[in-house]
Design a protein around this motif. Sequence first.
Motif, PDB file in Angstrom:
ATOM      1  N   ASN A  52       0.852  -1.190   0.000  1.00 17.86           N
ATOM      2  CA  ASN A  52       0.000   0.000   0.000  1.00 17.86           C
ATOM      3  C   ASN A  52       0.891   1.245   0.000  1.00 17.86           C
ATOM      4  O   ASN A  52       2.092   1.164   0.289  1.00 17.86           O
ATOM      5  CB  ASN A  52      -0.941  -0.007   1.209  1.00 17.86           C
ATOM      6  N   PRO A  53       0.316   2.393  -0.350  1.00 17.15           N
ATOM      7  CA  PRO A  53       1.129   3.615  -0.427  1.00 17.15           C
ATOM      8  C   PRO A  53       1.868   3.953   0.858  1.00 17.15           C
ATOM      9  O   PRO A  53       2.975   4.502   0.808  1.00 17.15           O
ATOM     10  CB  PRO A  53       0.096   4.697  -0.775  1.00 17.15           C
ATOM     11  N   THR A  54       1.273   3.615   2.014  1.00 15.62           N
ATOM     12  CA  THR A  54       1.932   3.906   3.287  1.00 15.62           C
ATOM     13  C   THR A  54       3.253   3.157   3.407  1.00 15.62           C
ATOM     14  O   THR A  54       4.269   3.714   3.851  1.00 15.62           O
ATOM     15  CB  THR A  54       1.008   3.541   4.463  1.00 15.62           C
ATOM     16  N   SER A  96      -1.012   0.348  -6.268  1.00 18.78           N
ATOM     17  CA  SER A  96      -0.805  -0.054  -4.871  1.00 18.78           C
ATOM     18  C   SER A  96       0.185   0.810  -4.110  1.00 18.78           C
ATOM     19  O   SER A  96       0.368   0.636  -2.904  1.00 18.78           O
ATOM     20  CB  SER A  96      -0.353  -1.521  -4.812  1.00 18.78           C
ATOM     21  N   GLY A  97       0.859   1.729  -4.804  1.00 18.43           N
ATOM     22  CA  GLY A  97       1.752   2.635  -4.086  1.00 18.43           C
ATOM     23  C   GLY A  97       3.151   2.763  -4.638  1.00 18.43           C
ATOM     24  O   GLY A  97       3.961   3.532  -4.106  1.00 18.43           O
ATOM     25  N   ARG A 146     -11.940  -2.169  -6.726  1.00 18.43           N
ATOM     26  CA  ARG A 146     -12.229  -1.871  -5.321  1.00 18.43           C
ATOM     27  C   ARG A 146     -11.326  -2.612  -4.340  1.00 18.43           C
ATOM     28  O   ARG A 146     -11.346  -2.315  -3.145  1.00 18.43           O
ATOM     29  CB  ARG A 146     -13.691  -2.215  -5.026  1.00 18.43           C
ATOM     30  N   ALA A 149      -7.886  -0.375  -1.546  1.00 21.49           N
ATOM     31  CA  ALA A 149      -8.554   0.573  -0.647  1.00 21.49           C
ATOM     32  C   ALA A 149      -7.880   1.936  -0.674  1.00 21.49           C
ATOM     33  O   ALA A 149      -8.539   2.974  -0.655  1.00 21.49           O
ATOM     34  CB  ALA A 149      -8.560   0.009   0.778  1.00 21.49           C
ATOM     35  N   LYS A 150      -6.547   1.922  -0.699  1.00 19.21           N
ATOM     36  CA  LYS A 150      -5.785   3.166  -0.785  1.00 19.21           C
ATOM     37  C   LYS A 150      -4.952   3.107  -2.055  1.00 19.21           C
ATOM     38  O   LYS A 150      -4.053   2.279  -2.174  1.00 19.21           O
ATOM     39  CB  LYS A 150      -4.882   3.334   0.432  1.00 19.21           C
ATOM     40  N   ALA A 151      -5.272   3.973  -2.990  1.00 23.11           N
ATOM     41  CA  ALA A 151      -4.586   3.956  -4.282  1.00 23.11           C
ATOM     42  C   ALA A 151      -3.731   5.206  -4.451  1.00 23.11           C
ATOM     43  O   ALA A 151      -4.060   6.280  -3.940  1.00 23.11           O
ATOM     44  CB  ALA A 151      -5.602   3.856  -5.408  1.00 23.11           C
ATOM     45  N   LEU A 152      -2.625   5.049  -5.165  1.00 28.89           N
ATOM     46  CA  LEU A 152      -1.795   6.181  -5.563  1.00 28.89           C
ATOM     47  C   LEU A 152      -1.704   6.134  -7.078  1.00 28.89           C
ATOM     48  O   LEU A 152      -1.084   5.218  -7.646  1.00 28.89           O
ATOM     49  CB  LEU A 152      -0.407   6.095  -4.934  1.00 28.89           C
TER      50      LEU A 152
END
Length: 287
Positions: A52-54, A96-97, A146, A149-152
Motif C-alpha cells: 500500500n502507499p503507506t 498499490s503505491g 475496489r 482501498a488506498k490507491a496512488l
Amino acid sequence: MAKTRIGISGWRYAPWRGVFYPEDLPQREELHYASRQFNTIEINGSFYSLQNPTNYQRWYDETPRGFVFAVKAPRYITHIHRLKNVEQGLANFFASGVLALREKFGPILWQLPPSFRYDEERLETFFSQLPHDSETLAAVARNHDRTIAKALVKADRKRSIRHAMEVRHTSFVNETFIAQLRRHGVALVVADTAGKWPFLEDVTASFVYMRLHGDKELYASGYTNAALNRWCRHIDAWRRGSEPKDATRCSNTPPRKRAGRDIYCYFDNDTKVKAPFDARKLAEKLG
C-alpha cells in the motif's frame, strides 16, 4: 554515466539478526541499516501480496538519497494468471503505491514460474501492456478496482520505468525470445541458480539486471573470490557498453551498441546469511 548498483534481495530475514545486523538493532530499523550498506535492494513482499502507499512511502523515507529499489511484481500476475488477462492485475499493482518511491523507483522484476513455457504470442501481448514511464503507469493505475482501498495514481513527474524478466524454463533459450525482449526494451535477468534453471547472459536492454541465487547450492552457497572476480569482469564489460568474451548467450545477434549500461545486481543466497557479505565483497571489488 552508467551506474552500478549492488545489493540484496529483500532485507527482513531472521537468521541475519546478530550476524549481518547488529545484535541490538531493532527489527524496524533493518531497512535503514541495510540501505546504508548497499545502494539498492529488491522489494520481495510485493511478490506475495499487494502493498500500500503507506508502506512504499515509509520505505522511501527510511532510505538515503541516491538509493534505488527494484520492485518484484506480484505472483498473481506471473504465477496465477501466467501473464494472461492481466489488465486488472496490472492496474491494481501499479495503483498499490509504487509511485510513492518517486526517484527511488528502479526496475520492475517479472519472475516467471519454472512450469511457464515460452509463448511468443502471450509474451507479445504482455510486453505491449507494460508502461515505460511513470505517467503511463499512473494512467494504467487509474483503472484499479475496489480491492485497492488506498490507491496512488499520480506521478510526481515523468520518469522512465524499466522492466526485467527472469525465466525458469529451457524453452526460453531461443533467439526469438531474445529478439522479442530487445524490441520491447525488457532486460533478460542474468540468473545464477546453481544450474537448476537456464543461465543466459544475452544483453537485451539499456541496462543489465542480475540475480545471484548461489552457484553451487541454490539460495545457500556463498561465492568464492574467483567467482566474484568473474562477475567483476562481466559487470565491467557490461557497464562499459561491451560484452564479456566468455558470456553464455543463445543469440548470435549482438545487442545495440551503447556507451555504457547501468547494472543492477542482487544477491539472493540468503538462507545461510551469505547474500549481504557477498554483495559487500563484490561492491568493494568493483570500487
